[in-house]
Scaffold this motif. Sequence first.
Motif, PDB file in Angstrom:
ATOM      1  N   GLU A  88      91.045  33.406  47.146  1.00 48.77           N
ATOM      2  CA  GLU A  88      92.345  33.532  47.084  1.00 48.77           C
ATOM      3  C   GLU A  88      92.887  34.955  46.927  1.00 48.77           C
ATOM      4  O   GLU A  88      92.454  35.518  46.084  1.00 48.77           O
ATOM      5  N   LEU A  89      93.301  35.430  48.016  1.00 43.05           N
ATOM      6  CA  LEU A  89      94.081  36.838  48.159  1.00 43.05           C
ATOM      7  C   LEU A  89      95.491  36.742  48.396  1.00 43.05           C
ATOM      8  O   LEU A  89      96.114  36.186  49.199  1.00 43.05           O
ATOM      9  N   LYS A  90      95.907  37.812  47.456  1.00 43.43           N
ATOM     10  CA  LYS A  90      97.487  38.180  47.971  1.00 43.43           C
ATOM     11  C   LYS A  90      97.866  39.512  47.429  1.00 43.43           C
ATOM     12  O   LYS A  90      97.181  40.333  46.461  1.00 43.43           O
ATOM     13  N   ASN A  91      98.773  40.336  48.338  1.00 42.16           N
ATOM     14  CA  ASN A  91      98.989  41.576  47.968  1.00 42.16           C
ATOM     15  C   ASN A  91      97.860  42.278  47.600  1.00 42.16           C
ATOM     16  O   ASN A  91      97.733  42.998  46.647  1.00 42.16           O
ATOM     17  N   CYS A  92      97.057  42.657  48.765  1.00 46.66           N
ATOM     18  CA  CYS A  92      95.839  43.459  48.104  1.00 46.66           C
ATOM     19  C   CYS A  92      95.307  44.206  49.199  1.00 46.66           C
ATOM     20  O   CYS A  92      95.342  43.882  50.302  1.00 46.66           O
ATOM     21  N   ILE A  93      94.205  45.024  48.950  1.00 50.75           N
ATOM     22  CA  ILE A  93      93.406  45.717  49.888  1.00 50.75           C
ATOM     23  C   ILE A  93      91.945  45.769  49.582  1.00 50.75           C
ATOM     24  O   ILE A  93      91.560  45.818  48.637  1.00 50.75           O
ATOM     25  N   LEU A  94      91.404  45.331  50.710  1.00 50.96           N
ATOM     26  CA  LEU A  94      89.857  45.178  50.595  1.00 50.96           C
ATOM     27  C   LEU A  94      89.443  46.558  51.675  1.00 50.96           C
ATOM     28  O   LEU A  94      89.740  46.224  53.044  1.00 50.96           O
ATOM     29  N   LEU A  95      88.641  47.328  51.263  1.00 51.19           N
ATOM     30  CA  LEU A  95      88.068  48.111  52.289  1.00 51.19           C
ATOM     31  C   LEU A  95      86.715  47.663  52.983  1.00 51.19           C
ATOM     32  O   LEU A  95      87.086  46.585  53.310  1.00 51.19           O
ATOM     33  N   TYR A  96      85.865  48.489  53.356  1.00 49.93           N
ATOM     34  CA  TYR A  96      84.914  47.949  54.051  1.00 49.93           C
ATOM     35  C   TYR A  96      83.575  47.272  53.304  1.00 49.93           C
ATOM     36  O   TYR A  96      83.304  47.851  52.298  1.00 49.93           O
ATOM     37  N   HIS A  97      82.965  46.213  53.890  1.00 56.23           N
ATOM     38  CA  HIS A  97      81.778  45.498  53.484  1.00 56.23           C
ATOM     39  C   HIS A  97      82.191  45.137  51.929  1.00 56.23           C
ATOM     40  O   HIS A  97      81.384  44.949  51.322  1.00 56.23           O
ATOM     41  N   VAL A  98      83.427  44.638  51.780  1.00 53.99           N
ATOM     42  CA  VAL A  98      83.802  44.007  50.330  1.00 53.99           C
ATOM     43  C   VAL A  98      83.361  42.469  50.360  1.00 53.99           C
ATOM     44  O   VAL A  98      83.785  41.821  51.589  1.00 53.99           O
ATOM     45  N   GLN A  99      82.807  42.058  49.412  1.00 52.46           N
ATOM     46  CA  GLN A  99      82.543  40.395  49.317  1.00 52.46           C
ATOM     47  C   GLN A  99      83.142  39.812  48.233  1.00 52.46           C
ATOM     48  O   GLN A  99      83.014  40.133  46.810  1.00 52.46           O
ATOM     49  N   VAL A 100      83.785  38.819  48.638  1.00 52.89           N
ATOM     50  CA  VAL A 100      84.520  37.919  47.631  1.00 52.89           C
ATOM     51  C   VAL A 100      84.235  36.512  48.141  1.00 52.89           C
ATOM     52  O   VAL A 100      85.062  35.681  48.611  1.00 52.89           O
ATOM     53  N   PRO A 101      82.849  36.123  47.940  1.00 51.28           N
ATOM     54  CA  PRO A 101      82.306  34.954  48.733  1.00 51.28           C
ATOM     55  C   PRO A 101      82.753  33.475  48.149  1.00 51.28           C
ATOM     56  O   PRO A 101      82.289  32.713  48.504  1.00 51.28           O
ATOM     57  N   HIS A 102      83.017  33.541  46.575  1.00 56.46           N
ATOM     58  CA  HIS A 102      82.914  32.251  46.223  1.00 56.46           C
ATOM     59  C   HIS A 102      84.028  32.180  44.824  1.00 56.46           C
ATOM     60  O   HIS A 102      83.509  32.662  43.894  1.00 56.46           O
ATOM     61  N   TYR A 103      84.915  31.173  45.230  1.00 55.37           N
ATOM     62  CA  TYR A 103      85.711  30.959  44.264  1.00 55.37           C
ATOM     63  C   TYR A 103      86.446  32.008  43.429  1.00 55.37           C
ATOM     64  O   TYR A 103      86.441  32.035  42.195  1.00 55.37           O
ATOM     65  N   ASN A 104      86.791  33.077  44.199  1.00 53.84           N
ATOM     66  CA  ASN A 104      87.303  34.411  43.503  1.00 53.84           C
ATOM     67  C   ASN A 104      88.887  34.415  43.727  1.00 53.84           C
ATOM     68  O   ASN A 104      89.545  33.718  44.700  1.00 53.84           O
ATOM     69  N   TYR A 105      89.563  34.957  42.717  1.00 56.02           N
ATOM     70  CA  TYR A 105      91.170  35.312  42.835  1.00 56.02           C
ATOM     71  C   TYR A 105      91.211  37.001  42.872  1.00 56.02           C
ATOM     72  O   TYR A 105      90.788  37.459  41.873  1.00 56.02           O
ATOM     73  N   VAL A 106      91.909  37.401  43.961  1.00 56.92           N
ATOM     74  CA  VAL A 106      92.086  38.781  44.075  1.00 56.92           C
ATOM     75  C   VAL A 106      93.364  38.917  44.312  1.00 56.92           C
ATOM     76  O   VAL A 106      94.046  38.836  45.504  1.00 56.92           O
ATOM     77  N   GLY A 107      94.489  39.152  43.269  1.00 58.66           N
ATOM     78  CA  GLY A 107      95.781  39.365  43.402  1.00 58.66           C
ATOM     79  C   GLY A 107      96.194  40.786  42.965  1.00 58.66           C
ATOM     80  O   GLY A 107      95.900  41.305  41.943  1.00 58.66           O
ATOM     81  N   ASP A 108      96.930  41.517  43.983  1.00 55.55           N
ATOM     82  CA  ASP A 108      97.656  42.848  43.471  1.00 55.55           C
ATOM     83  C   ASP A 108      96.623  43.675  42.985  1.00 55.55           C
ATOM     84  O   ASP A 108      96.619  44.308  41.872  1.00 55.55           O
ATOM     85  N   SER A 109      95.387  43.832  43.863  1.00 56.39           N
ATOM     86  CA  SER A 109      94.239  44.587  43.582  1.00 56.39           C
ATOM     87  C   SER A 109      93.657  45.471  44.803  1.00 56.39           C
ATOM     88  O   SER A 109      94.232  45.100  45.856  1.00 56.39           O
ATOM     89  N   ILE A 110      92.782  46.169  44.590  1.00 51.56           N
ATOM     90  CA  ILE A 110      92.241  47.232  45.586  1.00 51.56           C
ATOM     91  C   ILE A 110      90.635  47.219  45.306  1.00 51.56           C
ATOM     92  O   ILE A 110      90.215  47.489  44.078  1.00 51.56           O
ATOM     93  N   LEU A 111      89.872  46.806  46.162  1.00 53.35           N
ATOM     94  CA  LEU A 111      88.633  46.715  46.216  1.00 53.35           C
ATOM     95  C   LEU A 111      87.804  47.546  47.260  1.00 53.35           C
ATOM     96  O   LEU A 111      88.097  47.498  48.145  1.00 53.35           O
ATOM     97  N   GLY A 112      86.923  48.730  46.461  1.00 57.41           N
ATOM     98  CA  GLY A 112      86.566  49.516  47.146  1.00 57.41           C
ATOM     99  C   GLY A 112      85.308  49.080  48.090  1.00 57.41           C
ATOM    100  O   GLY A 112      84.872  47.991  48.062  1.00 57.41           O
ATOM    101  N   SER A 113      84.982  50.086  49.079  1.00 62.29           N
ATOM    102  CA  SER A 113      83.860  49.679  49.847  1.00 62.29           C
ATOM    103  C   SER A 113      82.521  49.252  49.359  1.00 62.29           C
ATOM    104  O   SER A 113      82.052  49.724  48.251  1.00 62.29           O
ATOM    105  N   HIS A 114      81.851  48.078  49.828  1.00 61.97           N
ATOM    106  CA  HIS A 114      80.684  47.698  49.422  1.00 61.97           C
ATOM    107  C   HIS A 114      80.880  47.351  48.060  1.00 61.97           C
ATOM    108  O   HIS A 114      79.648  46.676  47.511  1.00 61.97           O
ATOM    109  N   SER A 115      82.251  46.831  47.470  1.00 62.77           N
ATOM    110  CA  SER A 115      82.056  46.238  46.080  1.00 62.77           C
ATOM    111  C   SER A 115      81.974  44.831  46.419  1.00 62.77           C
ATOM    112  O   SER A 115      81.952  44.186  47.353  1.00 62.77           O
ATOM    113  N   HIS A 116      81.700  44.178  45.213  1.00 63.66           N
ATOM    114  CA  HIS A 116      81.224  42.610  45.286  1.00 63.66           C
ATOM    115  C   HIS A 116      81.681  41.876  44.003  1.00 63.66           C
ATOM    116  O   HIS A 116      81.502  42.472  42.945  1.00 63.66           O
ATOM    117  N   MET A 117      82.111  40.712  44.121  1.00 62.44           N
ATOM    118  CA  MET A 117      82.634  39.930  43.066  1.00 62.44           C
ATOM    119  C   MET A 117      81.915  38.758  43.082  1.00 62.44           C
ATOM    120  O   MET A 117      81.863  37.994  44.288  1.00 62.44           O
TER     121      MET A 117
END
Length: 224
Positions: free
Chosen positions: A108-137
């Motif tokens: 689930e994502l809300k009010n967030c920015i994911l740059l390039y090649h970001v992976q949030v592939p399984h059961y992740n919550y990303v709210g009010d966040s910024i994930l840099g390029s090639h980051s992984h959760m």
Amino acid sequence: MNKLNITVKELFEECPIPFLKKDFEEVTYPWELLPKIKTIVAREIEKGLEGYTEIEPGVFVGENVKIAKTATIEAPAIIGSGTELRPGAYLRGNVIIGENCVVGNSSELKNCILLYHVQVPHYNYVGDSILGSHSHMGAGSICSNLKSGGSNIVIHGDKEYVTGLRKIGAILGDHADIGCGSVLNPGTIVGKNTQVYPLSMLRGCFPENSIVKENRVVVAKEER
């Protein structure tokens, strides 16, 4: 101990999303971008996004985007080329996703920015966040964005940064890797190229090029 870096210039090599470059350059700290995301998305939609297709009102996707039938997208959202939304993915609005990202099963994502090649592939919550390029959760890791008491969030770094914001999730630098089942408490910042052990509970700021074994057990990576 490696240096604690928390500015936009220190956390991200660059902003690869063309229409966001100026916005990134105009702020010092990444959390300053969070209240601007809604305005940025509306601005770009009004201007028109070259190379994007509006698949439904307020939802723009680049080329070769894969969207599973059971994915849910609430407008507004901008999704870059080559990105994949897997079954059960849920975008709750004011989301900007760069190219070649993966938003996976029940994430689930809300009010967030994911740059390039970001992976949030399984059961992740990303709210009010910024994930840099090639980051992984890792599976089940979440960005907690609201303090239990509901008070404004303070970033705990080399000093206390009073944000004036009630909701801030996590900021991940480029190539940051978060282990499975981890909880990033509101206002957590993880530096570039830093790895976090599974089942970690983090609060505060963590340096780049490090391994985070527990909340306050951080070791520098060895040169190879």
